[in-house]
Design a protein around this motif. Sequence first.
Motif, PDB file in Angstrom:
ATOM      1  N   PHE A  43       0.941  -1.384  -0.068  1.00  0.00           N
ATOM      2  CA  PHE A  43       0.055  -0.149   0.141  1.00  0.00           C
ATOM      3  C   PHE A  43       0.780   1.325  -0.117  1.00  0.00           C
ATOM      4  O   PHE A  43       0.488   2.222  -0.569  1.00  0.00           O
ATOM      5  N   GLY A  44       2.018   1.271   0.478  1.00  0.00           N
ATOM      6  CA  GLY A  44       2.957   2.336   0.730  1.00  0.00           C
ATOM      7  C   GLY A  44       3.441   2.574  -0.812  1.00  0.00           C
ATOM      8  O   GLY A  44       3.703   3.748  -1.087  1.00  0.00           O
ATOM      9  N   LEU A  45       3.638   1.490  -1.425  1.00  0.00           N
ATOM     10  CA  LEU A  45       4.104   1.709  -2.931  1.00  0.00           C
ATOM     11  C   LEU A  45       3.069   2.262  -3.846  1.00  0.00           C
ATOM     12  O   LEU A  45       3.393   3.384  -4.530  1.00  0.00           O
ATOM     13  N   HIS A  46       2.145   1.997  -3.494  1.00  0.00           N
ATOM     14  CA  HIS A  46       0.995   2.527  -4.233  1.00  0.00           C
ATOM     15  C   HIS A  46       0.501   3.619  -4.032  1.00  0.00           C
ATOM     16  O   HIS A  46       0.224   4.754  -4.883  1.00  0.00           O
ATOM     17  N   ALA A  47       0.736   4.094  -2.564  1.00  0.00           N
ATOM     18  CA  ALA A  47       0.653   5.573  -2.098  1.00  0.00           C
ATOM     19  C   ALA A  47       1.528   6.589  -2.784  1.00  0.00           C
ATOM     20  O   ALA A  47       1.315   7.735  -2.863  1.00  0.00           O
ATOM     21  N   LEU A  48       2.763   6.139  -3.050  1.00  0.00           N
ATOM     22  CA  LEU A  48       3.615   6.998  -3.825  1.00  0.00           C
ATOM     23  C   LEU A  48       3.328   7.510  -4.812  1.00  0.00           C
ATOM     24  O   LEU A  48       3.520   8.842  -5.454  1.00  0.00           O
ATOM     25  N   LEU A  49       2.588   6.468  -5.813  1.00  0.00           N
ATOM     26  CA  LEU A  49       2.143   6.936  -7.213  1.00  0.00           C
ATOM     27  C   LEU A  49       0.966   8.000  -6.743  1.00  0.00           C
ATOM     28  O   LEU A  49       0.779   8.924  -7.673  1.00  0.00           O
ATOM     29  N   VAL A  50      -0.128   7.736  -5.864  1.00  0.00           N
ATOM     30  CA  VAL A  50      -1.088   8.379  -5.633  1.00  0.00           C
ATOM     31  C   VAL A  50      -0.370   9.994  -5.231  1.00  0.00           C
ATOM     32  O   VAL A  50      -1.083  11.001  -5.642  1.00  0.00           O
ATOM     33  N   LEU A  51       0.707   9.922  -4.265  1.00  0.00           N
ATOM     34  CA  LEU A  51       1.130  11.328  -4.110  1.00  0.00           C
ATOM     35  C   LEU A  51       1.693  11.813  -5.153  1.00  0.00           C
ATOM     36  O   LEU A  51       1.614  13.369  -5.148  1.00  0.00           O
ATOM     37  N   MET A  52       2.270  11.244  -5.971  1.00  0.00           N
ATOM     38  CA  MET A  52       2.996  11.996  -7.190  1.00  0.00           C
ATOM     39  C   MET A  52       1.809  12.733  -8.187  1.00  0.00           C
ATOM     40  O   MET A  52       1.993  13.596  -8.554  1.00  0.00           O
ATOM     41  N   VAL A  53       0.901  11.756  -8.136  1.00  0.00           N
ATOM     42  CA  VAL A  53      -0.372  12.439  -9.144  1.00  0.00           C
ATOM     43  C   VAL A  53      -0.852  13.655  -8.282  1.00  0.00           C
ATOM     44  O   VAL A  53      -1.257  14.575  -8.997  1.00  0.00           O
ATOM     45  N   ASN A  54      -0.967  13.834  -7.069  1.00  0.00           N
ATOM     46  CA  ASN A  54      -1.555  14.760  -6.271  1.00  0.00           C
ATOM     47  C   ASN A  54      -0.374  15.827  -6.424  1.00  0.00           C
ATOM     48  O   ASN A  54      -0.777  17.047  -6.203  1.00  0.00           O
TER      49      ASN A  54
END
Length: 354
Positions: A128-139
């Motif tokens: 989930f942390g790996l996927h959250a990094l992609l979400v953060l980059m989109v943000n």
Amino acid sequence: MPKSLLNITGMNSTPFDPVVFAKAKAKEAYIEHCKHDPIPSAMVIVQNMDTSGLILHLILIVMATITVGIYIEEVFYLKSNLKLSYRRRLSLLQAGIPTVFAVSSVVGCFFPAGNVMIDFVCSVYFGFGLHALLVLMVNYYGGQTQLLRRFEGRYVQTNTGPFCCCCFCLPSFKMTKSNFQVLWYATFQAAFTRPIVLFFEGIIKTDRTIAIPGMVYTGCLIASMLSGMWALVIFRKASATFIGRFRTTAKFFNFQLVLLIANVQPFVIKLCYIPCVLPYTFYTRKLIVNYQIMVVEFFILSLTTRCLYRTTDDNVELERIEPTSTETSPSEDILMETIEEKTNGNCSSDVSNV
């Protein structure tokens, strides 16, 4: 007497030594115990711990405690200085990865029999942390719409690491909505696949009806994580010119170190020879040595993570890009729908009048 007769009577044969025979049988029994004995409980481990082992584990506990303290301090800092709540939650999720691994590794040093559950918790959190990094980059872009507008007319390379850096024949692609969703789900599958694999590993190992080598589970986990990492590398490399000020490259390499420690390091330790010292079997020694090394490694990673996320640059928002003439905004779409409804209503009334 001739030599042939001596050989027949066996006078030159080695005499039977009961001491040597007893030592050989004891060695065989010892190796058998080292291979097939169950993993010792926490009580057995503590009772067989000498002075050096006690000091080592006390140091590891102190390191894990400092790691937790660093994370708690990071939570208060981000709550006070990072005003964007969504970014703050994603940053706290990623900053907690070293803490989760360090604490679970200390627990694994005393409870190695729970290694499947420990690996399950760590793998799920890291996925989930790996996927959250992609979400953060989109943000950082300001959302998916702003991301697609910045990539309009640009091509993204796919010949990147971790296993496609030498494949120069791989084609590039435009960052469309459908292509971005492929990258999105490629990282999400890492958070979805790992819990399923570890769940079945825990069930099958406990039941012992089906004998599946541990390398099979390790191979599935590594393949899932590498594919998710590959999608993240593609997006990170393409985003370097837009959101480089947010230290996305350093944050990504921090994730790569966690990936190597959590997945590749246990695989390497399994291939190494670590002597058996009962009640620690070969397998138990490898588990405990891996957890001991991980505590030290994630203590160091917690310091680097603190430097990466302890910044006020995450409060900055990129300048928004207005839609082009060929792209309609949401308000324009609503206006067009209203005009079409009115037109259809007028046409139907005209037809009824006729």
